[in-house]
Design an enzyme around this catalytic site. Structure first.
Site, PDB file in Angstrom:
ATOM      1  N   CYS A  82       0.632  -1.131  -0.106  1.00 46.84           N
ATOM      2  CA  CYS A  82       0.017   0.023   0.109  1.00 46.84           C
ATOM      3  C   CYS A  82       0.708   1.291  -0.151  1.00 46.84           C
ATOM      4  O   CYS A  82       1.697   1.731   0.926  1.00 46.84           O
ATOM      5  CB  CYS A  82      -0.701  -0.013   1.238  1.00 46.84           C
ATOM      6  N   GLY A  83       0.568   2.184  -1.075  1.00 49.14           N
ATOM      7  CA  GLY A  83       1.614   3.241  -1.133  1.00 49.14           C
ATOM      8  C   GLY A  83       1.147   4.403   0.033  1.00 49.14           C
ATOM      9  O   GLY A  83       2.355   4.996   0.448  1.00 49.14           O
ATOM     10  N   HIS A  84       0.100   4.452   0.472  1.00 48.96           N
ATOM     11  CA  HIS A  84      -0.137   5.449   1.527  1.00 48.96           C
ATOM     12  C   HIS A  84       0.120   4.848   2.946  1.00 48.96           C
ATOM     13  O   HIS A  84       0.760   5.641   3.584  1.00 48.96           O
ATOM     14  CB  HIS A  84      -1.899   5.609   1.649  1.00 48.96           C
ATOM     15  N   CYS A  85       0.457   3.423   3.108  1.00 45.99           N
ATOM     16  CA  CYS A  85       1.140   2.726   4.156  1.00 45.99           C
ATOM     17  C   CYS A  85       2.547   3.287   4.158  1.00 45.99           C
ATOM     18  O   CYS A  85       3.231   3.484   5.110  1.00 45.99           O
ATOM     19  CB  CYS A  85       0.913   1.505   4.231  1.00 45.99           C
TER      20      CYS A  85
END
Length: 525
Positions: A82-85
């Site tokens: 996950c990029g936001h993670c």
């Protein structure tokens, strides 16, 4: 987040949602429709490496014990892809290092809920997207979603506030005015003594709901902004920046206060827009299980004010009957217009979605003066439910057959064939990846007249929720020739799908043979 009644079948691609990725199986459905509000710019997530040594790593084996052992612990449920993670990771790590020396220490932890062993925790804790951050207090007795900033400084400040007293004591009338004016929702308690049951119940509610409201209390009635109505202790007043401006609670028990705040903290008419301050109200609106009305129109049109006025009056009249009201600018919320199947030239439109059966009732090109009559007709059961469907394709000769809502009965439910049906979204990356596999699978079964591989665009066609539980894309169901619905959650390889079809396929004759044609089976004389 607790499970909610499906509000919408529309599902948002995680690449279009700021700050949150969908789960690996794209289970983040926009049932609550808040994703529409979050469709902003994609934030780049490249960050310098930061040590995560102070972030506690949890698994399914130690999560429960760790929560029990810590009176206050923050857990990030994440996925490695996950990029936001990835963007959050260095900020979260910096906050963890700073907060470990706080008195008392504030523990920050993370758990990879995408790993095979931890996946059961996703349903247990209602993880619909990544990252989801939850706060566990009192050994897990109180669980809430983290709703604060995502940068290190913001995380630190927000969590320090949460471990402090849940309610501030008001020491002057000026201080009370400042508190009320700086917050959208402020709850003020006036008590005779800090030992009274009313005060203790108030503090219990404040501790549980402090992320949603600003709580304050006093023993001096002269400090409380009276707004023309003087409070007499014990009393609790909710100050809000909309509608009538304040409400006074009648039941000061824990249960009564929570019910009071839930009901009175949402505007009479919630407005869907991109204003960040509206997010909390939209969240409350969509997470409330109720029959809901939606008015879609151009809010900049000359006639918009007359619609607003009449719609507001309807909200006052019908809300006591269980209806919740929302207004949306059709120019800013094109996805809402598409979801409800509003055609070009069909605005303004009024839509009601029933909480009991999820059916939608739609009227196009409605005049403001006609809204009261139409809504009363709905209430009286005189309006027929609206079913959204693409038109049946003229040609349907591709290997994977196209199903629309209008052809669902004929091609799937009553077909007497074994149908593998994919519910997909045109923008879904996982669906695009699966497409060649389904094409190849359909080619393998092209000479088998009893097996059909099909697909249905679930964003353009209503899905019968009593038959198919579609909470993400792609969702695969196998409808046997004898009418059994089997959800497919296995590997999406051609070999596994083929094996599944061969294992579960039936023939229509099996039903006829067991029950007879049109009735119970009987021996002939």
């Amino acid at each position: 987040m607790a499970s909610v009644v499906m509000q919408f079948d529309l599902v948002l691609d995680f690449k279009r949602v700021k700050g949150r990725c969908a789960t690996n199986s794209l289970k983040m459905a926009a049932h609550s429709w808040i994703g529409l509000l979050l469709m902003l710019l994609v934030v780049p997530w490249a960050s310098a490496a930061v040590s995560e040594k102070d972030v506690l790593v949890l698994t399914i084996e130690n999560l429960s014990k760790t929560i029990m052992d810590n009176p206050f612990i923050v857990v990030e449920f994440y996925a490695p892809w996950c990029g936001h993670c990835k963007k959050l990771a260095p900020e979260y790590a910096k906050a963890a290092t700073e907060l470990k020396s706080h008195d008392p220490p504030i523990v920050l932890a993370k758990l990879d809920v995408n790993s095979e062993e931890n996946k059961p925790l996703a349903s247990e804790y209602g993880i619909k997207g990544f990252p989801t951050i939850k706060i566990f207090k009192k050994g897990g007795g109180i669980v809430s979603d983290y709703k604060g900033p995502r940068d290190a400084a913001g995380i630190i400040a927000h969590l320090k506030q949460l471990v402090g007293p849940p309610s501030v004591e008001i020491t002057s009338a000026k201080e009370a005015e400042e508190l009320v004016n700086k917050s959208q929702l402020t709850v003020v308690g006036l008590f005779k003594s800090l030992e009274d049951k009313e005060y203790l119940d108030f503090m219990t509610v404040a501790d549980e709901l402090r992320t949603d409201y600003q709580f304050a209390h006093t023993l001096d009635s002269s400090f409380v902004p009276d707004k023309g109505v003087v409070l007499v202790a014990p009393a609790v007043r909710l100050y809000k920046c909309f509608d009538e401006g304040f409400n006074d609670a009648q039941d000061l028990s824990v249960k009564g206060l929570k019910k009071f705040l839930e009901e009175k903290s949402v505007p009479l008419v919630t407005e869907m827009n991109k204003d960040p301050t509206s997010q909390a109200f939209l969240s409350k609106f969509f997470n409330t299980v109720a029959t809901k009305a939606y008015l879609l129109l151009d809010l900049k049109a000359d006639t918009a004010e007359s619609y607003r006025t009449i719609y507001g009056d309807l909200a006052k009249a019908f809300q006591p009957k269980g209806l919740k009201f929302l207004i949306a600018d059709s120019k800013e919320n094109d996805n809402a217009v598409k979801f409800f199947g509003i055609k070009d030239g069909g605005l303004p439109a009024l839509v009601v979605q029933d909480k009991d059966n999820n059916r939608k009732y739609v009227v196009h090109n409605i005049e403001a003066s006609d809204m009261p009559g139409w809504l009363q007709d709905f209430q009286d059961g005189k309006i027929e439910a609206y079913v959204k469907s693409d038109e049946i394709p003229v040609k349907n000769d591709e290997p994977v057959k196209v199903v629309v809502r209008k052809s669902l009965n004929q091609m799937v439910l009553d077909s007497g064939k074994n149908v593998l049906l994919e519910f997909y979204a045109p923008w879904c990356g996982h669906c695009k990846k699966l497409a060649p596999t389904l094409d190849a699978l359909a080619a393998d079964f092209k000479d088998d007249s009893d097996v059909v591989i099909a697909k249905m665009d679930a964003t353009a066609n209503d899905v019968p929720s009593d038959l198919f539980d579609v909470k993400g894309f792609p969702t695969l169901y196998f409808r046997t020739a004898t009418g059994e619905n089997i959800r497919y959650d296995g590997n999406r390889s051609k070999a596994d799908l083929s094996k599944f079809i061969k294992k579960h396929r039936t023939t229509a004759l099996e039903t006829a043979g067991s029950t007879g044609e049109g009735g119970d089976a009987k021996d002939e004389l």
